[in-house]
Design a protein around this motif. Structure first.
Motif, PDB file in Angstrom:
ATOM      1  N   ARG A  66       0.830  -1.191   0.000  1.00  0.00           N
ATOM      2  CA  ARG A  66       0.000   0.000   0.000  1.00  0.00           C
ATOM      3  C   ARG A  66       0.862   1.238   0.000  1.00  0.00           C
ATOM      4  NH1 ARG A  66      -4.244   1.968   4.260  1.00  0.00           N
ATOM      5  NH2 ARG A  66      -3.533   3.983   3.536  1.00  0.00           N
ATOM      6  N   MET A  67       0.515   2.199  -0.809  1.00  0.00           N
ATOM      7  CA  MET A  67       1.210   3.480  -0.806  1.00  0.00           C
ATOM      8  C   MET A  67       0.659   4.303   0.356  1.00  0.00           C
ATOM      9  SD  MET A  67       2.870   3.841  -3.984  1.00  0.00           S
ATOM     10  CE  MET A  67       2.760   5.602  -4.233  1.00  0.00           C
ATOM     11  N   PRO A  68       1.407   5.339   0.756  1.00  0.00           N
ATOM     12  CA  PRO A  68       0.831   6.265   1.734  1.00  0.00           C
ATOM     13  C   PRO A  68      -0.453   6.858   1.177  1.00  0.00           C
ATOM     14  CG  PRO A  68       3.169   6.710   1.378  1.00  0.00           C
ATOM     15  CD  PRO A  68       2.758   5.702   0.355  1.00  0.00           C
ATOM     16  N   SER A  69      -1.364   7.205   2.050  1.00  0.00           N
ATOM     17  CA  SER A  69      -2.625   7.779   1.581  1.00  0.00           C
ATOM     18  C   SER A  69      -2.371   9.170   1.005  1.00  0.00           C
ATOM     19  CB  SER A  69      -3.626   7.852   2.711  1.00  0.00           C
ATOM     20  OG  SER A  69      -3.310   8.931   3.571  1.00  0.00           O
ATOM     21  N   GLU A  70      -3.355   9.681   0.308  1.00  0.00           N
ATOM     22  CA  GLU A  70      -3.176  10.981  -0.336  1.00  0.00           C
ATOM     23  C   GLU A  70      -2.868  12.065   0.684  1.00  0.00           C
ATOM     24  OE1 GLU A  70      -6.620  11.670  -2.681  1.00  0.00           O
ATOM     25  OE2 GLU A  70      -6.180  10.044  -4.077  1.00  0.00           O
ATOM     26  N   SER A  71      -3.570  12.026   1.806  1.00  0.00           N
ATOM     27  CA  SER A  71      -3.331  13.101   2.767  1.00  0.00           C
ATOM     28  C   SER A  71      -1.953  12.948   3.413  1.00  0.00           C
ATOM     29  CB  SER A  71      -4.420  13.100   3.834  1.00  0.00           C
ATOM     30  OG  SER A  71      -4.429  11.880   4.537  1.00  0.00           O
ATOM     31  N   GLU A  72      -1.503  11.692   3.565  1.00  0.00           N
ATOM     32  CA  GLU A  72      -0.142  11.503   4.070  1.00  0.00           C
ATOM     33  C   GLU A  72       0.879  12.081   3.104  1.00  0.00           C
ATOM     34  OE1 GLU A  72      -0.130   7.445   6.764  1.00  0.00           O
ATOM     35  OE2 GLU A  72      -0.470   7.266   4.619  1.00  0.00           O
ATOM     36  N   LEU A  73       0.688  11.807   1.817  1.00  0.00           N
ATOM     37  CA  LEU A  73       1.615  12.344   0.829  1.00  0.00           C
ATOM     38  C   LEU A  73       1.600  13.869   0.845  1.00  0.00           C
ATOM     39  CD1 LEU A  73       0.943   9.852  -2.108  1.00  0.00           C
ATOM     40  CD2 LEU A  73       3.021  10.040  -0.756  1.00  0.00           C
ATOM     41  N   CYS A  74       0.422  14.431   1.042  1.00  0.00           N
ATOM     42  CA  CYS A  74       0.321  15.889   1.115  1.00  0.00           C
ATOM     43  C   CYS A  74       1.251  16.441   2.185  1.00  0.00           C
ATOM     44  CB  CYS A  74      -1.114  16.309   1.431  1.00  0.00           C
ATOM     45  SG  CYS A  74      -2.269  16.100   0.076  1.00  0.00           S
ATOM     46  N   SER A  75       1.137  15.887   3.398  1.00  0.00           N
ATOM     47  CA  SER A  75       1.946  16.461   4.469  1.00  0.00           C
ATOM     48  C   SER A  75       3.400  16.046   4.350  1.00  0.00           C
ATOM     49  CB  SER A  75       1.373  16.054   5.831  1.00  0.00           C
ATOM     50  OG  SER A  75       1.128  14.674   5.882  1.00  0.00           O
ATOM     51  N   MET A  76       3.649  14.852   3.785  1.00  0.00           N
ATOM     52  CA  MET A  76       5.033  14.425   3.572  1.00  0.00           C
ATOM     53  C   MET A  76       5.794  15.412   2.715  1.00  0.00           C
ATOM     54  SD  MET A  76       5.707  10.470   2.771  1.00  0.00           S
ATOM     55  CE  MET A  76       4.284   9.441   2.943  1.00  0.00           C
ATOM     56  N   PHE A  77       5.159  15.859   1.636  1.00  0.00           N
ATOM     57  CA  PHE A  77       5.878  16.691   0.675  1.00  0.00           C
ATOM     58  C   PHE A  77       5.416  18.139   0.705  1.00  0.00           C
ATOM     59  CE2 PHE A  77       5.950  12.360  -1.092  1.00  0.00           C
ATOM     60  CZ  PHE A  77       7.321  12.160  -1.048  1.00  0.00           C
ATOM     61  N   GLY A  78       4.501  18.434   1.577  1.00  0.00           N
ATOM     62  CA  GLY A  78       4.055  19.810   1.681  1.00  0.00           C
ATOM     63  C   GLY A  78       3.386  20.330   0.420  1.00  0.00           C
ATOM     64  N   VAL A  79       2.616  19.496  -0.210  1.00  0.00           N
ATOM     65  CA  VAL A  79       1.894  19.950  -1.397  1.00  0.00           C
ATOM     66  C   VAL A  79       0.407  19.708  -1.180  1.00  0.00           C
ATOM     67  CG1 VAL A  79       3.840  19.445  -2.917  1.00  0.00           C
ATOM     68  CG2 VAL A  79       2.100  17.700  -2.517  1.00  0.00           C
ATOM     69  N   SER A  80      -0.384  20.249  -2.060  1.00  0.00           N
ATOM     70  CA  SER A  80      -1.829  20.105  -1.883  1.00  0.00           C
ATOM     71  C   SER A  80      -2.305  18.781  -2.475  1.00  0.00           C
ATOM     72  CB  SER A  80      -2.559  21.245  -2.550  1.00  0.00           C
ATOM     73  OG  SER A  80      -2.637  21.033  -3.936  1.00  0.00           O
ATOM     74  N   ARG A  81      -3.520  18.445  -2.118  1.00  0.00           N
ATOM     75  CA  ARG A  81      -4.031  17.142  -2.543  1.00  0.00           C
ATOM     76  C   ARG A  81      -4.208  17.082  -4.057  1.00  0.00           C
ATOM     77  NH1 ARG A  81      -9.652  14.888  -1.280  1.00  0.00           N
ATOM     78  NH2 ARG A  81      -9.481  12.798  -2.119  1.00  0.00           N
ATOM     79  N   ILE A  82      -4.517  18.199  -4.666  1.00  0.00           N
ATOM     80  CA  ILE A  82      -4.711  18.205  -6.110  1.00  0.00           C
ATOM     81  C   ILE A  82      -3.416  17.825  -6.817  1.00  0.00           C
ATOM     82  CG2 ILE A  82      -4.131  20.493  -7.015  1.00  0.00           C
ATOM     83  CD1 ILE A  82      -6.974  20.666  -8.028  1.00  0.00           C
ATOM     84  N   THR A  83      -2.303  18.265  -6.261  1.00  0.00           N
ATOM     85  CA  THR A  83      -1.002  17.932  -6.841  1.00  0.00           C
ATOM     86  C   THR A  83      -0.704  16.446  -6.660  1.00  0.00           C
ATOM     87  OG1 THR A  83      -0.218  20.154  -6.342  1.00  0.00           O
ATOM     88  CG2 THR A  83       1.453  18.486  -6.774  1.00  0.00           C
ATOM     89  N   VAL A  84      -0.954  15.963  -5.455  1.00  0.00           N
ATOM     90  CA  VAL A  84      -0.747  14.538  -5.201  1.00  0.00           C
ATOM     91  C   VAL A  84      -1.604  13.715  -6.142  1.00  0.00           C
ATOM     92  CG1 VAL A  84      -1.203  12.708  -3.536  1.00  0.00           C
ATOM     93  CG2 VAL A  84      -0.031  14.776  -2.806  1.00  0.00           C
ATOM     94  N   ARG A  85      -2.847  14.120  -6.310  1.00  0.00           N
ATOM     95  CA  ARG A  85      -3.742  13.333  -7.144  1.00  0.00           C
ATOM     96  C   ARG A  85      -3.307  13.337  -8.609  1.00  0.00           C
ATOM     97  NH1 ARG A  85      -8.257  11.119  -5.678  1.00  0.00           N
ATOM     98  NH2 ARG A  85      -9.281  11.432  -7.668  1.00  0.00           N
ATOM     99  N   GLN A  86      -2.769  14.448  -9.051  1.00  0.00           N
ATOM    100  CA  GLN A  86      -2.303  14.469 -10.435  1.00  0.00           C
ATOM    101  C   GLN A  86      -1.116  13.526 -10.618  1.00  0.00           C
ATOM    102  OE1 GLN A  86      -2.467  18.180 -12.296  1.00  0.00           O
ATOM    103  NE2 GLN A  86      -1.772  17.357 -14.233  1.00  0.00           N
ATOM    104  N   ALA A  87      -0.214  13.524  -9.647  1.00  0.00           N
ATOM    105  CA  ALA A  87       0.934  12.621  -9.725  1.00  0.00           C
ATOM    106  C   ALA A  87       0.464  11.170  -9.695  1.00  0.00           C
ATOM    107  CB  ALA A  87       1.901  12.899  -8.581  1.00  0.00           C
ATOM    108  N   LEU A  88      -0.417  10.849  -8.774  1.00  0.00           N
ATOM    109  CA  LEU A  88      -0.910   9.479  -8.677  1.00  0.00           C
ATOM    110  C   LEU A  88      -1.660   9.092  -9.950  1.00  0.00           C
ATOM    111  CD1 LEU A  88      -2.158   9.307  -4.975  1.00  0.00           C
ATOM    112  CD2 LEU A  88      -0.073   8.346  -5.941  1.00  0.00           C
ATOM    113  N   GLY A  89      -2.397  10.046 -10.499  1.00  0.00           N
ATOM    114  CA  GLY A  89      -3.129   9.777 -11.736  1.00  0.00           C
ATOM    115  C   GLY A  89      -2.185   9.401 -12.862  1.00  0.00           C
ATOM    116  N   ASP A  90      -1.061  10.085 -12.946  1.00  0.00           N
ATOM    117  CA  ASP A  90      -0.104   9.759 -13.994  1.00  0.00           C
ATOM    118  C   ASP A  90       0.490   8.375 -13.782  1.00  0.00           C
ATOM    119  OD1 ASP A  90      -0.606  12.142 -15.160  1.00  0.00           O
ATOM    120  OD2 ASP A  90       1.272  13.117 -14.592  1.00  0.00           O
TER     121      ASP A  90
END
Lengths: 260, 260
Positions: A40-64
């Motif tokens: 399992r990857m870290p959840s979206e909100s975990e990735l947000c705080s890990m890298f200090g970016v917003s969820r929309i950015t995380v979701r775009q990366a995950l989408g790719d």
DNA sequence: TGCGCGGACTTGTCATAACAAGTTATTCCA
DNA sequence: TGGAATAACTTGTTATGACAAGTCCGCGCA
């Protein structure tokens, strides 16, 4: 926010968009095993705080990454790493390495042998030679993430095959070498596929159980002028590979080629 | 701008996500010529006010259309309708019966069932439906010389599938019925293949040993207008079948719908 | 013990807002 | 007149916030 997080750097040399850098970083972590297959990857909100970016950015990366087939997402459960099910698109006649590098995987080929020998009857017939003519025989095992994926036996007419270097064979596709180094533009290939069981030899080469399903592909590739130049037998692990293509319904001419 | 817009309805019967409805609406307008090939689509902000949705929704819809190849976007200029693809056809898309009868074999299909049922998530996704929509499920075993050769599971959208008669399914290809009886010209198919081991069900259907190698083919066939119409899982006996194709090396493959 | 209902997670959808960056046409100055 | 600055578009990127919907686990009630 304002993390002061060490991982926040996100490959800062790149000026590219943030989500692209995040995509690359996550891709690396998947490929190097930080996030193992089926894990399992870290959840979206975990990735947000890990890298200090917003969820929309995380979701775009995950989408790719999802589009590239490296991960899959389950609504309500989480995001998971795909088993490396390599897939090869056949429509555009391309080599294994070409297909994989497009996905960001790194391929290494183990060259078991590269030698010149007289052609047997079947090989000679396919390549338009006479039995006993010299051909170059190549046997390679292709490794994806250090795991064997396919065993490939290749025969080329000796004058052509002897221009291939063993060293290049480790990293490059024969297709690319023929086209770029030997100046032989490729035309079409006749392909036949079936499913077989692993025998002793395959079992060892692909590190699978005896009796595991293996996809067998026989491919005869022709130069643009129609001369057969590359005859191969490919054996893919059934559990790790998919062959993909797109077929257009023939409206007019040339419907041959299927079931001779 | 604001609302009170007639087009705002956006196919309100559907409960599906907003962006999906917008995608469909725009797809229809592209196919019916409202937005002609090479023509410019309304800008994102125009679409926002036209339909009273936010830009994020418009972009998601446009993104899906782009993935489907119907449009392409140019940064700073706008969004454009792709020219309908120039097929450079590769292989004939044909049914099993078509292929076999050309070889002089006679095929009989045993129809295990032909029924209407709600689509599960995967089938719905492939056919562009919503999970729970009615689909027609067909399960057939194809016999060559009275010996089973393949097990075929087929799903079609109910409105289309219900026009197929059980009686016809015994001797004819679904492909031919779709084209000749239903007036649905076929376009292309996406195909994925891998090798699997026979499970209990396959063993019985194909009369093979448990653990025998089976070639699994997943095929999603689209109508000429691009709509998916026929989703199949085919299981061929590895010892009795070969899939043959001819592949042409794509020289100028269409990457991004060109704009010469 | 068994079952159902929450609550706490997850990903999915959508709105509003702002700025960056690429394209095009116009305007204004030399 | 020529050319550069600029305004007015376009799509691209990113943040914040909110709620919907699916999954899972445990608590409490029968």
């Amino acid at each position: 926010m304002s993390k002061s997080n060490p991982a926040l750097v996100l490959l800062p040399d790149l000026p590219s968009p943030l989500y692209a850098r995040l995509t690359e970083l996550l891709r690396l972590r998947i490929l190097d095993g930080t996030y193992p297959p089926h894990g399992r990857m870290p959840s979206e909100s975990e990735l947000c705080s890990m890298f200090g970016v917003s969820r929309i950015t995380v979701r775009q990366a995950l989408g790719d990454l999802q589009k590239a087939g490296l991960i899959f997402r389950i609504h309500g459960k989480g995001t998971f790493v795909s088993r490396p099910k390599a897939f090869q698109n056949v429509t555009a006649l391309e080599g294994f390495g070409e297909a994989m590098s497009r996905m960001g995987y790194e391929i290494i080929n183990r060259v078991d042998y590269l030698r010149t020998a007289p052609a047997d009857a079947r090989v000679a017939e396919r390549l338009g030679l006479v039995a006993g003519d010299q051909v170059v025989e190549i046997r390679r095992v292709r490794l994806l993430n250090r795991e064997p994926v396919s065993l490939e036996l290749t025969w080329l007419p000796a004058p052509l095959g002897e221009r291939l270097s063993r060293h290049e064979l480790v990293t490059r596709d024969i297709f690319l070498m023929l086209e770029n180094d030997c100046g032989v533009p490729l035309g079409h290939a006749d392909v036949a596929m079936d499913a077989v069981l692993a025998d002793e030899d395959l079992m060892q080469a692909l590190q699978i159980e005896e009796g595991a399903p293996v996809m067998h592909i026989e491919r005869l590739t022709h130069a643009a002028d129609g001369r057969p130049v590359d005859y191969e037998h490919l054996y893919f692990r059934g559990d790790a590979f998919q062959y993909r293509l797109r077929i257009d319904r023939a409206r007019s001419a040339q419907r041959g080629a299927v079931h001779e």
